[in-house]
Each structure stands twice: as structure tokens, then as C-alpha cells.
Write an enzyme that holds these catalytic residues in place. Structure first.
Site, PDB file in Angstrom:
ATOM      1  N   CYS A   2       0.828  -1.191   0.000  1.00  0.00           N
ATOM      2  CA  CYS A   2       0.000   0.000   0.000  1.00  0.00           C
ATOM      3  C   CYS A   2       0.873   1.254   0.000  1.00  0.00           C
ATOM      4  CB  CYS A   2      -0.947   0.083   1.197  1.00  0.00           C
ATOM      5  SG  CYS A   2      -2.036  -1.311   1.340  1.00  0.00           S
ATOM      6  N   ARG A  27       4.062  -0.383  -4.674  1.00  0.00           N
ATOM      7  CA  ARG A  27       3.709  -0.865  -3.338  1.00  0.00           C
ATOM      8  C   ARG A  27       2.390  -1.648  -3.337  1.00  0.00           C
ATOM      9  NH1 ARG A  27       6.779   1.848   0.353  1.00  0.00           N
ATOM     10  NH2 ARG A  27       5.368   1.219   2.013  1.00  0.00           N
ATOM     11  N   TRP A  74      -2.526  -2.867  -1.616  1.00  0.00           N
ATOM     12  CA  TRP A  74      -2.195  -4.282  -1.763  1.00  0.00           C
ATOM     13  C   TRP A  74      -3.022  -4.979  -0.690  1.00  0.00           C
ATOM     14  CZ3 TRP A  74      -0.283  -8.507   0.860  1.00  0.00           C
ATOM     15  CH2 TRP A  74       0.168  -9.575   0.061  1.00  0.00           C
ATOM     16  N   ASN A 100      -1.629   2.429   5.528  1.00  0.00           N
ATOM     17  CA  ASN A 100      -0.739   1.350   5.085  1.00  0.00           C
ATOM     18  C   ASN A 100      -0.275   0.626   6.338  1.00  0.00           C
ATOM     19  OD1 ASN A 100       2.768   1.414   4.129  1.00  0.00           O
ATOM     20  ND2 ASN A 100       1.364  -0.285   4.034  1.00  0.00           N
ATOM     21  N   GLY A 101      -0.585  -0.671   6.415  1.00  0.00           N
ATOM     22  CA  GLY A 101      -0.182  -1.431   7.597  1.00  0.00           C
ATOM     23  C   GLY A 101      -1.270  -2.426   7.942  1.00  0.00           C
ATOM     24  N   GLU A 485      17.730 -17.272  -8.070  1.00  0.00           N
ATOM     25  CA  GLU A 485      17.309 -15.921  -8.447  1.00  0.00           C
ATOM     26  C   GLU A 485      16.673 -15.928  -9.845  1.00  0.00           C
ATOM     27  OE1 GLU A 485      16.584 -13.242  -7.262  1.00  0.00           O
ATOM     28  OE2 GLU A 485      16.747 -11.770  -8.856  1.00  0.00           O
ATOM     29  N   LYS A 489      12.754 -14.821 -10.758  1.00  0.00           N
ATOM     30  CA  LYS A 489      12.431 -13.751 -11.707  1.00  0.00           C
ATOM     31  C   LYS A 489      11.389 -14.228 -12.715  1.00  0.00           C
ATOM     32  CE  LYS A 489      13.773 -11.213 -10.233  1.00  0.00           C
ATOM     33  NZ  LYS A 489      14.296 -10.429  -9.168  1.00  0.00           N
ATOM     34  N   GLU A 492       8.011 -14.473 -11.054  1.00  0.00           N
ATOM     35  CA  GLU A 492       7.458 -13.160 -10.709  1.00  0.00           C
ATOM     36  C   GLU A 492       6.827 -12.458 -11.893  1.00  0.00           C
ATOM     37  OE1 GLU A 492       9.960 -10.967  -7.222  1.00  0.00           O
ATOM     38  OE2 GLU A 492      11.099 -11.454  -9.012  1.00  0.00           O
ATOM     39  N   HIS A 508      17.316 -37.165  -7.520  1.00  0.00           N
ATOM     40  CA  HIS A 508      16.527 -37.546  -6.343  1.00  0.00           C
ATOM     41  C   HIS A 508      15.085 -37.085  -6.466  1.00  0.00           C
ATOM     42  CE1 HIS A 508      20.138 -39.027  -4.463  1.00  0.00           C
ATOM     43  NE2 HIS A 508      20.752 -37.925  -4.872  1.00  0.00           N
ATOM     44  N   LYS A 607       6.365  -4.410  -4.203  1.00  0.00           N
ATOM     45  CA  LYS A 607       7.805  -4.298  -4.047  1.00  0.00           C
ATOM     46  C   LYS A 607       8.222  -4.215  -2.591  1.00  0.00           C
ATOM     47  CE  LYS A 607      11.788  -2.364  -6.113  1.00  0.00           C
ATOM     48  NZ  LYS A 607      12.162  -3.713  -6.561  1.00  0.00           N
TER      49      LYS A 607
HETATM   50  C1  G6P Z   1       9.379  -8.342  -2.388  1.00  0.00           C
HETATM   51  C2  G6P Z   1       9.900  -7.790  -3.692  1.00  0.00           C
HETATM   52  C3  G6P Z   1      11.224  -8.450  -4.029  1.00  0.00           C
HETATM   53  C4  G6P Z   1      12.211  -8.252  -2.903  1.00  0.00           C
HETATM   54  C5  G6P Z   1      11.654  -8.727  -1.558  1.00  0.00           C
HETATM   55  C6  G6P Z   1      12.511  -8.255  -0.396  1.00  0.00           C
HETATM   56  O1  G6P Z   1       9.061  -9.676  -2.536  1.00  0.00           O
HETATM   57  O2  G6P Z   1       8.968  -8.019  -4.720  1.00  0.00           O
HETATM   58  O3  G6P Z   1      11.747  -7.883  -5.213  1.00  0.00           O
HETATM   59  O4  G6P Z   1      13.379  -8.958  -3.174  1.00  0.00           O
HETATM   60  O5  G6P Z   1      10.349  -8.172  -1.342  1.00  0.00           O
HETATM   61  O6  G6P Z   1      12.454  -6.852  -0.360  1.00  0.00           O
HETATM   62  P1  G6P Z   1      13.560  -5.941   0.264  1.00  0.00           P
HETATM   63  O7  G6P Z   1      13.059  -4.544   0.050  1.00  0.00           O
HETATM   64  O8  G6P Z   1      13.650  -6.298   1.716  1.00  0.00           O
HETATM   65  O9  G6P Z   1      14.828  -6.214  -0.447  1.00  0.00           O
END
Ligand code: G6P
Length: 612
Positions: A2, A27, A74, A100-101, A485, A489, A492, A508, A607
Site C-alpha cells: 500500500c 507498493r 495491496w 498502510n499497515g 534468483e 524472476k 514473478e 533424487h 515491491k
Molecule cells: C518483495 C519484492 C522483491 C524483494 C523482496 C525483499 O518480494 O517483490 O523484489 O526482493 O520483497 O524486499 P527488500 O526490500 O527487503 O529487499
């Protein structure tokens, strides 16, 4: 999670709020809304979906006024819907709230308020705040005191913006565990979850701390603690310019951020070596020999992509320094009674510096007497402020939800920390240090080379395999971390099922899933493990897989087993993760592009994850 924004001044606030909300969409983008004071009424427009939907609604049902608050959501409590969208308001429409929270005790408060006759219109926790403020207001308190008393009752986290029709010349803001700044203009002031929302108008702001309130008028801002005492704070000046928060000709922020990586890595390296180049200087962090000799365990804690950067650090620190390193995702760490004490160095990594689980992990580590080093991108964020030491990653704004340049900056931070500790404890000699430093100096140019050469190849590969539904990533050692990673990606932004697997573990279980044309990305940049991973690639090939390999230049024998190969320039073994990850970012990007997905705002994600 949010984003909130607020304005009070001489302009019509609606364009300011909409621009602000667009910059805060990273956000969350389940719904959006604004509340605007005009005359003695508050006009509210809110709707499900992205801020563009709200803009369209405002075209059909315009409102205007010189004070307003806005929100992009969100969803946590209550599905994304028009009704659950913020702002929420009191039953008499006099008070409007954005939040937000999470209010943890909202059910008790709701029951209490319902008994008093309040009617709830949404399923959100936030609506209790609007009614609770109203309840105090009706008892005769002024609006600031009503908000303050409400904050005393609510448990959980909040960044709040509040408007009241009886106080048309002010808006009230408050924060606890969710970020909030008060932007300072000339004859106008702002509130925002993050600076990009208001960067068009000002670079100066108060960064609110937990349990602080702000009474914001067009020409003044007064700050208070939770007990109602007026407090003073320093004005913070942000260094970023407006351009940093724009796409600058790229189709997506993600692509822009991928292409910014040579610069980000260069900036990080430029500032971290002593003048003679013989040692590392980490923003004045005092982790010298004496402090390090006291450490018998390093614990790395983070979430998402930041966690994978941490895993790179785990491999490097164990191998080059010889101290045991544990790594955990923050949501596990914080509930597992970790075995840490004053001899543990806890490294928390976070781009936003606001991730709720990582922040709680930091607090837990401190309560156990451990020293906490934060590797953080967002200056002045909660994690940066609460860590004992901070190493900033100098990646600039990262706006695309899927992290790219921030990951690279975090990985460089892990390289620097590893080298620093190894040197301080005498685990590597000057020649090795020099050799690695020279290899590091080449990284920005090498990333550039990959970006220039790999794109056509990757696009061809993507076109060939666009129908794939499952993608496996296999590798060993540091390459395995890169797989994690890469796989994240792809999930996501392209919404493809993918699994990262330690290549040696394939037999396995997961190899049972390999069939004709299953897509496998094989990462083979670790020379010492090259033959082993090559054999594993052969095994999946034999079962019909199509393989894209990412290998180091010179290791051409990989072409015997892979369908396509992307070569990364030769580098020191400890630095391969950074380079090997770049083609993976491009692969995920172009896959998502071909599939027509919303790359910068993938579904269900945000994010900055400020709820646990
Ligand atoms: C969310 C974002 C990711 C990020 C993760 C940790 O899942 O979408 O891109 O890696 O949070 O966020 P931070 O701000 O703590 O790196």
C-alpha cells in the site's frame, strides 16, 4: 504494501495525488482511491484495479480541492474491491482515512464500535480507524487529539493520512512500522509513503519515526510524539532527481534498471576502496580485526531476491573467510529461536529497508546482543536506521517490482564484505586481494558487454520456447544460487512455473518431471564444477530437455550438450554470480514481454512488503 500520499496547498490536489499514486504503485495496485476536501464536504472516489482506473473514474466524476489524501492498495483484509478500497470514512462522511499497515486488534475494536452503533461498510481493518477517530471526536476531542487517542488503542502497524471536514486547513499523518515522510514545499506540504510520490514538487522532507504524528498545513508542519508532546526533527534532503523515477525512453522500469547495472556496480566499487586500492572502506563501518575476532558465527537474513544475494555471501564468506555462515529467510528466522549471541554478526539485506519480516529479524538479533550490519538501498529507511552499521547499496530508485539492479548492488556488497573480512583476519594475501580487485574493476564493462551481445540470442531462444509451461534451473555451488534468483524472476514476471535445483539433486526426484522439450537453464560458470554440471545437463538432454546454458567464455565444450549457450566474460570464480545473473534477467524480461504480461507490476506482488 500500500502507498499513501497527501497534499495541502494552493493547487488542485487531484493531479498531485494521482501522480503520487502512480509512483507508489510498486507498493500495490489492487485498488486506488482519493478523498478530497472541497468546501465543507469530502469527495471520495475509489475503485478496484490500478491507478489508471481511478484516473478514468475521475474523468467521469471529477472532484477538486486544495487538500486531499490518496491510496493505492495491496489487499490484506478483504478482497480487492471498490468497497474495500481506501479512503475509508466515518458514518457521517466527515472523517476520511488512508492507511498502510495492519491493525491486529481490529476485530475487538470493530465489535466495540458496532455495539456503539457504528456501521461498517467494508471488510477492512482500516475502517475501524475511521470510526474510532470519529468516536473520540464525538466525545469532544479535537481532531489531532482524536487521532492520537486512536493510535493509543490500535495494535499493529500504520502509516496514516487523515482528513476532517471541520479542519479544512489541515491533514494529519502518523506512522508506526510503515514508512511515511512529510514533504516540505513552499506554501504547500505533502505526505507520502516514499519520496518518488512527491519528487516533482520537493526534495525536502521530515522522515517520521515510529509513533510520531504530523499536523500538516499549507504553510506549516508541527510534529508530535504519541504522548502529544511537540518534537523537532531535522529536515532530510533527498539527492535523487525526478529522472530517477521515470522510464527515460525504456518500455519498462525493469529494462531501464537492467541497463543501469554497469553504472550501479561502478558507483559501488568507486567508493569502496581506499585511495591506494589496497584495502576496502565500508562507509565507516567499524568491523576491524578486534571486532571480527569476537565473531564466531555470521547469520545472513533477508527476503526474496535480497535473500539470494545473501546466499551468494554465505558461499563466499565460508569459503574465503572460514567462519560458519547461516542464512535464513527472515520470516523463518524470526520465529525459530535462532542460536545467536554477542559473538554473532547478523547481516540483514533489504532493498527497501522496510520489509516487515527483515525488520523484525533485525530487532530480534539486537535483542540477543548480536551486532547487526544492514545492507540497504533506501536511505533513511527503518532497517537502515535500526541497524548498528549500514552499508548502502547505491542502486538508486528501483521501481519495477522484480528486483534487478538492487540485487547486483547487494551481490557487490557481499563481495566487498567478504574481501574486507578476509583481509582483516588475514585469510587472503595482498596478491589475491589485488587479483580479485582487478577482476572487480572489469565488472561494469563486462555487464555492458553481456547486455549488448546477449539480447538477440535470448530473444531468439524465448521465441523458440515461448509455449513452455515448466522451466528448470540447474547449477552447483554459486551457480545454484544464481539458479534460485533466475527462477524467482521468471515466476514473478512471466508467471511460469519454474524450479531451481542443485544439479546433483536432480536424480533424487525432479528428473522425473523432465520430458520431451522441457526447458532447462543450466548455469555452468564454476570451473571446478564444470564437468559435474555438464554431466547433469547431459542427463536431462537424454530425456528430451531443451537446454539454455550460461557458461564462461572459453568453455566451449558445453555446446556438446546445450541447445543454446550464452557466454559471460571470464572472471574470478567468486564474481561469476553477478555476471551469470544478467542473461537470466533478460530471459525473464523477454519471456514476460512475449507473453504480454504487466512486467513492472506483476499480479499479486508488491515491491515493499511491509506486512508479515
Ligand atoms: C518483495 C519484492 C522483491 C524483494 C523482496 C525483499 O518480494 O517483490 O523484489 O526482493 O520483497 O524486499 P527488500 O526490500 O527487503 O529487499
Amino acid at each position: 504494501m500500500c502507498g499513501i500520499v497527501g497534499y495541502i496547498g494552493e493547487q488542485n490536489c487531484v493531479p498531485v495525488l494521482i501522480n503520487g499514486l502512480k509512483s507508489l504503485e510498486y507498493r500495490g495496485y489492487d485498488s486506488a482511491g482519493v478523498a478530497v476536501l472541497s468546501g465543507d464536504t469530502i469527495g471520495i472516489r475509489k475503485t478496484k484495479g490500478k491507478v489508471d482506473n481511478l484516473s478514468n473514474l475521475l474523468l467521469n466524476e471529477p472532484i477538486s480541492g486544495k487538500a486531499g489524501i490518496g491510496h493505492t492498495r495491496w489487499a490484506t483484509h478483504g478482497a480487492p474491491s471498490d468497497m474495500n478500497a481506501h479512503p475509508h470514512f466515518s458514518n457521517d462522511d466527515k472523517i476520511a482515512v488512508v492507511h498502510n499497515g495492519i491493525i491486529e486488534n481490529y476485530q475487538e475494536l470493530k465489535a466495540e464500535l458496532e455495539k456503539k452503533g457504528y456501521v461498517f461498510q467494508s471488510e477492512t481493518d482500516t475502517e475501524t480507524i475511521a470510526h474510532l477517530i470519529d468516536d473520540y471526536y464525538k466525545q469532544g476531542h479535537d481532531i489531532l487529539e482524536s487521532v492520537r487517542k486512536t493510535l493509543e488503542r490500535i495494535e499493529g502497524s500504520y502509516a496514516l493520512g487523515v482528513l476532517c471536514t471541520d479542519y479544512p486547513d489541515q491533514l494529519i499523518a502518523a506512522r508506526k512500522e510503515s514508512p511515511l515522510i512529510v514533504g516540505l514545499g513552499k506554501g504547500e506540504n505533502f505526505i507520502a509513503s516514499d519520496i518518488p510520490a512527491i519528487l516533482n514538487y520537493t526534495k525536502k522532507a521530515y522522515i517520521l519515526d515510529d509513533k510520531e504524528l504530523a499536523l500538516v498545513k499549507a504553510d506549516s508542519v508541527s510534529l508530535y510524539d504519541i504522548d502529544g508532546n511537540e518534537i523537532k526533527k531535522e529536515v532530510y534532503t533527498y539527492k535523487w532527481d525526478v529522472e530517477a523515477a521515470q522510464k527515460s525512453g525504456y518500455d519498462h522500469f525493469m529494462l531501464k534498471e537492467i541497463y543501469e547495472q554497469p553504472k550501479v556496480v561502478r558507483d559501488n566499487l568507486a567508493q569502496r576502496f581506499s585511495e591506494d586500492g589496497k584495502s576496502i572502506e565500508l562507509d565507516g563501518i567499524k568491523l576491524g580485526r578486534a571486532e571480527l575476532e569476537n565473531i564466531n558465527l555470521i547469520y545472513i537474513v533477508a527476503c526474496g531476491t535480497a535473500y539470494y544475494a545473501g546466499l551468494v555471501g554465505k558461499y563466499l564468506l565460508e569459503r574465503m573467510v572460514g567462519i560458519p555462515v547461516n542464512a535464513d529467510v527472515a520470516s523463518e528466522f524470526r520465529y525459530k529461536e535462532p542460536l545467536i549471541d554477542e559473538h554473532t554478526l547478523v547481516i540483514v539485506i533489504s532493498q527497501s529497508g522496510e520489509t516487515a519480516d527483515t525488520h523484525s529479524a533485525l530487532k530480534l538479533a539486537k535483542s540477543k546482543g548480536s551486532r547487526v550490519l544492514g545492507i540497504v538501498n533506501a536511505v533513511g529507511s527503518s532497517i537502515a536506521r535500526d541497524a548498528d552499521d549500514v552499508l548502502y547499496t547505491l542502486a538508486g530508485f528501483e521501481i519495477a517490482v522484480a528486483s534487478t539492479k538492487a540485487f547486483s548492488a547487494q551481490v557487490v556488497a557481499m563481495y566487498l564484505i567478504t574481501l574486507h573480512i578476509a583481509m582483516e583476519l588475514g585469510r587472503i594475501d595482498n596478491d589475491t586481494f589485488e587479483e580479485i580487485k582487478q577482476a572487480m574493476d572489469l565488472l561494469p564493462k563486462q555487464i555492458n558487454d553481456i547486455l549488448t551481445k546477449a539480447v538477440p540470442k535470448i530473444r531468439r531462444f524465448v521465441n523458440k520456447y515461448i509455449g513452455s509451461k515448466n522451466v528448470f534451473y540447474i547449477g552447483r555451488g554459486l551457480d545454484y544460487v544464481v539458479c534460485m534468483e533466475g527462477s524467482l524472476k521468471l515466476k514473478e514476471i512471466a508467471y511460469l512455473h519454474s524450479e531451481p535445483y542443485a544439479a546433483g539433486e536432480l536424480k533424487h526426484g525432479p528428473i522425473a518431471l523432465i520430458e520431451e522439450a522441457t526447458l532447462v537453464v543450466g548455469i555452468v560458470t564454476q570451473e571446478a564444477l564444470f564437468d559435474k554440471t555438464k554431466s547433469n545437463i547431459k542427463e536431462v538432454k537424454a530425456r528430451g530437455a531443451k537446454v539454455l546454458a550460461i557458461a564462461m567464455q572459453g568453455n566451449r565444450s558445453i555446446e556438446e550438450v546445450a541447445d543454446d549457450v550464452i557466454y559471460i566474460p571470464r572472471t574470478h570464480w567468486m564474481l561469476t554470480s553477478l555476471l551469470a545473473n544478467i542473461p537470466q534477467q533478460l530471459f525473464a524480461y523477454y519471456m514476460a514481454l512475449e507473453l504480454g504480461e504487466d512486467i513492472d507490476k506483476p499480479r499479486n506482488l508488491a515491491k515493499s512488503v511491509t506486512v508479515e
